[in-house]
Enzyme design. Structure first.
Site, short mmCIF file in Angstrom:
data_model
loop_
_atom_site.label_atom_id
_atom_site.label_comp_id
_atom_site.label_asym_id
_atom_site.label_seq_id
_atom_site.Cartn_x
_atom_site.Cartn_y
_atom_site.Cartn_z
N ASP A 207 2.86 -12.00 -32.21
CA ASP A 207 1.49 -11.53 -32.44
C ASP A 207 1.42 -10.53 -33.58
O ASP A 207 2.46 -10.09 -34.09
CB ASP A 207 0.92 -10.92 -31.15
CG ASP A 207 1.87 -9.95 -30.46
OD1 ASP A 207 2.82 -9.48 -31.10
OD2 ASP A 207 1.63 -9.64 -29.29
N ASN B 137 -0.46 -4.23 -17.90
CA ASN B 137 -1.44 -5.03 -17.15
C ASN B 137 -0.99 -6.48 -16.99
O ASN B 137 -1.77 -7.33 -16.58
CB ASN B 137 -2.82 -4.97 -17.82
CG ASN B 137 -2.83 -5.61 -19.21
OD1 ASN B 137 -1.81 -6.13 -19.67
ND2 ASN B 137 -3.98 -5.58 -19.87
N HIS C 100 0.12 -8.46 -19.45
CA HIS C 100 -0.07 -9.36 -20.59
C HIS C 100 1.26 -9.76 -21.21
O HIS C 100 2.25 -9.02 -21.12
CB HIS C 100 -1.04 -8.77 -21.63
CG HIS C 100 -0.56 -7.65 -22.47
ND1 HIS C 100 -1.28 -6.48 -22.64
CD2 HIS C 100 0.56 -7.49 -23.23
CE1 HIS C 100 -0.63 -5.68 -23.46
NE2 HIS C 100 0.50 -6.26 -23.83
N GLU D 26 -4.29 -11.21 -22.76
CA GLU D 26 -4.76 -10.28 -21.75
C GLU D 26 -5.13 -11.02 -20.46
O GLU D 26 -5.31 -12.25 -20.48
CB GLU D 26 -6.00 -9.54 -22.30
CG GLU D 26 -5.72 -8.70 -23.54
CD GLU D 26 -4.99 -7.37 -23.25
OE1 GLU D 26 -4.24 -7.29 -22.26
OE2 GLU D 26 -5.18 -6.43 -24.04
#
Ligand code: GLP
Length: 234
Positions: A62, A128, A130, A135
């Site tokens: 990314d 979280n 991801h 996400e």
């Protein structure tokens, strides 16, 4: 999933770098690479090793959207400082975050991935759950795309910037289907802040609310962790 627990982080990162070196020795040529604080000790080990990636190709997971690749905060810069300057690959690809048309950039990146199947995909995990910048709520069928970062991800990554305001709001990320297309996935998770995500992973309940949980559906996942997870101590 093959969960390898280490109470000593030095030993953990030695094992991951040996895993990489063995993969190269065994003929792996195409690598998916990751960024984040978790990867820094691995890249330090690889920089200091005699591994030779000069005939290999790499694809990063990314990049922040709207960021100049030469910015000190870009993942392009991170990868050059952490690995590529010392250990160049024959070709290394990082999504171009400030492309005029980032959606077109995402499609182009996905086409490259599909033409170059990765032997190994390195992964970290967000607090979280991801993976890359996928996400919670991201479709498991997703290919490379542009995503809006959650406030919690921007806060978690603010430590790499001078202020929260500087953290980009969007990123170009491999999708979850793109990630799963690799032959083997190596996940590194260190530190208590990753416990919740990792416990959700080993719990075995596959849900888009915890993107990393999809690894339960991949046939070849090796996890290096310093967390005593329920299944790791069985
Ligand atoms: C970012 C990256 C992820 C990485 C995560 C965890 O959000 N896009 O690929 O896994 O951070 O980073 P860290 O290793 O710094 O905890």
């Amino acid at each position: 999933m093959d969960i390898r627990y280490f109470d000593d982080r030095t030993a953990l990162y030695t094992a991951v770098s040996e895993h990489f070196q063995q993969a190269v020795a065994n003929g792996a040529t195409t690598f998916g690479l990751a960024t984040g604080g978790t990867m820094e000790p691995l890249y330090e080990n690889l920089r200091n090793s005699d591994v030779d990636f000069s005939t290999c190709t790499s694809f990063n997971l990314d990049e922040y959207a709207g960021i100049d690749k030469n910015s000190p905060h870009s993942y392009y810069t991170y990868m050059h400082e952490q690995l590529f300057n010392a250990k160049p690959f024959a070709a290394s690809y990082v999504p171009v975050g400030d492309a005029d048309d980032v959606d077109a950039e995402a499609r182009k990146y996905e086409a490259l991935l599909q033409a170059n199947k990765r032997h190994i995909q390195l992964l970290g995990v967000g607090e979280n759950g991801h993976i890359a910048f996928n996400e919670p709520g991201t479709s498991f069928d997703s290919e490379t795309h542009v995503i809006e970062l959650t406030p919690s991800t921007r806060e978690a990554n603010a430590r790499f910037f001078s202020s929260l305001d500087e953290v980009p709001t969007h990123a170009v990320t491999m999708g979850i289907a793109s990630i799963l297309d690799a032959d083997e996935i190596i996940l590194i998770a260190c530190g208590e802040n990753k416990r919740q995500a990792m416990e959700a992973l080993v719990d075995g309940n596959v849900t888009v609310e915890v993107p990393v949980s999809i690894l339960n559906n991949h046939p070849n996942v090796v996890i290096y962790t310093d967390l005593k997870l329920p299944v790791a101590v069985k």
